[in-house]
Design an enzyme around this catalytic site. Structure first.
Site, mmCIF file in Angstrom:
data_model
loop_
_atom_site.group_PDB
_atom_site.id
_atom_site.type_symbol
_atom_site.label_atom_id
_atom_site.label_comp_id
_atom_site.label_asym_id
_atom_site.label_seq_id
_atom_site.Cartn_x
_atom_site.Cartn_y
_atom_site.Cartn_z
ATOM 1 N N ARG A 135 35.873 32.877 37.396
ATOM 2 C CA ARG A 135 36.487 31.571 37.620
ATOM 3 C C ARG A 135 36.494 31.282 39.108
ATOM 4 O O ARG A 135 36.725 32.182 39.918
ATOM 5 C CB ARG A 135 37.925 31.543 37.110
ATOM 6 C CG ARG A 135 37.988 31.540 35.585
ATOM 7 C CD ARG A 135 39.386 31.308 35.103
ATOM 8 N NE ARG A 135 40.321 32.032 35.905
ATOM 9 C CZ ARG A 135 41.465 31.520 36.333
ATOM 10 N NH1 ARG A 135 41.825 30.303 36.043
ATOM 11 N NH2 ARG A 135 42.282 32.247 37.058
ATOM 12 N N SER A 184 38.401 42.573 39.721
ATOM 13 C CA SER A 184 39.118 43.460 38.797
ATOM 14 C C SER A 184 38.419 44.784 38.561
ATOM 15 O O SER A 184 38.215 45.206 37.416
ATOM 16 C CB SER A 184 39.294 42.744 37.467
ATOM 17 O OG SER A 184 39.783 41.467 37.689
ATOM 18 N N ASP A 212 43.134 42.218 40.267
ATOM 19 C CA ASP A 212 43.826 41.215 39.437
ATOM 20 C C ASP A 212 45.299 41.563 39.190
ATOM 21 O O ASP A 212 46.140 40.679 39.024
ATOM 22 C CB ASP A 212 43.096 40.988 38.098
ATOM 23 C CG ASP A 212 42.789 42.259 37.332
ATOM 24 O OD1 ASP A 212 43.040 43.357 37.864
ATOM 25 O OD2 ASP A 212 42.293 42.162 36.191
HETATM 26 C C1 BGC Z 1 39.825 47.998 36.362
HETATM 27 C C2 BGC Z 1 40.989 47.480 37.166
HETATM 28 C C3 BGC Z 1 41.476 46.161 36.611
HETATM 29 C C4 BGC Z 1 41.751 46.275 35.123
HETATM 30 C C5 BGC Z 1 42.237 44.963 34.494
HETATM 31 C C6 BGC Z 1 40.151 47.992 34.887
HETATM 32 O O1 BGC Z 1 39.006 48.323 34.148
HETATM 33 O O2 BGC Z 1 39.487 49.306 36.772
HETATM 34 O O3 BGC Z 1 40.638 47.335 38.527
HETATM 35 O O4 BGC Z 1 42.644 45.785 37.295
HETATM 36 O O5 BGC Z 1 40.575 46.687 34.466
HETATM 37 O O6 BGC Z 1 41.319 43.948 34.666
#
Ligand code: BGC
Length: 472
Positions: A77, A142, A195
């Site tokens: 996004r 993320s 995130d």
């Molecule tokens: C990632 C994290 C992320 C989480 C939620 C995980 O697979 O390692 O960095 O915050 O997913 O999106």
């Protein structure tokens, strides 16, 4: 959860035992979780517990117009957020699904595609492709990165099925900035956050006092505000050794809980999923909790029962072959949305389940099949919610938040929490069992973080401008 009346009792007993997570298991697992949180703050190569260079949480009075980018496990996004103080904001955004080709292809191509999308957004939504003024942009990313500053982060692993290994070890902000500069867009990526950090910042902006941000979605993770003195592994002299506020937000990457200790109650299906994943031995907690994996676990169980002649049998003694099972025999061809709608099917005949299997896999289901399939989804999602509560309880206990007079506010975002039927009730129920219902009711608030990643990215960029003495 009602036990299916038409299904085979021995199948149901086997599944119930495999996915059981008794109340007696909570305390030991919460203690182990706290131990692993501490170890991660003390040593490298444990639960990552990444210091983020975010030293303060917003007050709710921040104001300005800021761009942000949210690269999650499923979508990209691009957002333009207007923060107007008193916890108010307005956000406009555009969303694109990240194709499998982009996820599994080179990281450089993924980032070039992202820069194209930013340009498209600036053009269509902001009418400002080649603006005179420079826009700060907060990047919500993320995936696990080792942060070296608020705007520097080396990607140390992909998760959730992404494979762009060409940029492993590189600073993702620089990779993105180079792609933006190649397009001559007047944008500076000035903050990189996870995130969960975004979720924490966005929740605190609206609900001052919140100190924990969590994602229960395609993946799972948690960020929280920690005392700087607890972060023992930061070496004296390191850039973030002294925090101006004596605190620092930690991105736990708690999906790694249980990797080394083997503390999680993994069964044959969990182990099968792990062995066949792109990162065996990693993200063991995430693989029992988050949407991407619990739907794959469900598929593995259904496939196993079908291969053993316990499901979809039309002629006695003739189990379906992989060829007949079609997509159901293929990794990740059973998604979380389907799992949710199966669990949400309250019709007498379980029509949604019948329809799904017929249209998606060309498989006819008996009443017993449909009841068994619904039961599998219920068992796996309930275990996910209970394990999720273990993580939340561990954080609350580690930070001794119940000893403080104010309410514990936990900001949560992600499709499991927001959309999955009964997930929140199971989570709440498990917290009641770990603490007690009166404490949970009066002291702990689980709040849906409104657009944590988008707004959180904008707030991070705002705080970074402030930290660097730049106007927003
Ligand atoms: C990632 C994290 C992320 C989480 C939620 C995980 O697979 O390692 O960095 O915050 O997913 O999106």
């Amino acid at each position: 959860m009602s036990v299916p009346s038409h299904a085979k009792p021995e199948v149901i007993a086997h599944l119930t035992q495999a996915f059981a997570f008794p109340i007696s298991a909570y305390d030991g697992l919460v203690d182990q979780f706290i131990k692993e949180l501490h170890e991660g703050l003390t040593h490298e190569n444990r639960m990552p517990m990444i210091p983020t260079f975010v030293y303060e949480l917003p007050t709710g009075e921040e104001a300005g117009v800021i761009l942000s980018l949210d690269l999650g496990g499923t979508n990209l996004r691009v957002c333009r957020t207007t923060l107007s103080g008193k916890g108010n904001f307005e956000i406009i955004h555009k969303k694109w699904t990240i194709s499998d080709t982009l996820k599994k292809g080179p990281g450089k191509e993924l980032f070039a595609w992202i820069a194209d999308r930013i340009e498209e957004f600036l053009d269509v939504q902001c009418h400002a492709i080649h603006s005179e003024s420079n826009y700060p942009l907060g990047m919500t990313f993320s995936f696990p990165c080792e942060q070296l500053d608020i705007n520097v982060g080396k990607l140390f692993a992909w998760t959730k099925g992404f494979r762009g290994n060409d940029i492993l070890g590189q600073d993702v902000v620089k990779v993105l900035q180079d792609c933006i500069d190649a397009k001559k867009l007047n944008i500076t990526v000035n903050a990189l956050i996870n995130d969960t950090v975004g979720t924490l910042l966005a929740t605190t902006y609206k609900h001052p006092g919140c100190e924990i941000g969590i994602i229960f979605g395609t993946g799972t993770n948690c960020a929280y505000l920690e005392s700087q003195s607890e972060i023992v592994k930061i070496k004296s002299g390191a850039a973030n050794y002294t925090s101006p506020t004596n605190h620092q937000v930690i991105n736990t990457e708690w999906g790694a809980f249980g990797n080394a200790s083997g503390a999680l109650p993994a069964n044959e299906y969990d182990n099968r999923l792990d062995t066949r994943s792109s990162q065996p031995g990693k993200q063991r907690y995430e693989k029992m909790v988050s949407g991407l994996y619990i739907s794959e676990l469900t598929r593995l169980v259904i496939h196993d029962l079908a291969a053993k002649g316990e499901l979809f049998v039309e002629e006695p003694g003739k189990p379906k072959t992989d060829e007949q099972l079609g997509d159901l025999a293929i990794k990740e061809r059973f998604d979380g949305a389907m799992m949710g709608s199966i669990e949400g099917d309250e019709s007498t005949n379980l029509d949604t389940i019948e329809h799904h299997f017929l249209t998606n896999y060309n498989l006819k289901t008996s009443t017993s099949d449909r009841e068994t399939i619904k039961y599998i989804c219920q068992l796996i999602s309930a275990r996910s919610a209970r394990l999720s509560a273990v993580g939340i309880a561990a954080l609350i206990k580690k930070r001794k938040l119940l000893n403080e007079p104010r309410k514990v506010i936990v900001g949560i975002d992600g499709s499991l929490f927001n959309k999955y039927p009964h997930f929140v009730q199971h989570l709440q129920g498990a917290l009641n069992e770990i603490f007690n219902p009166a404490t949970v009711q009066s002291r702990i608030s689980l709040i849906h973080a409104e657009d944590g990643s988008g707004v959180g990215g904008a707030i991070a960029a705002y705080l970074a401008c402030k930290q660097q003495g730049q106007p927003v």
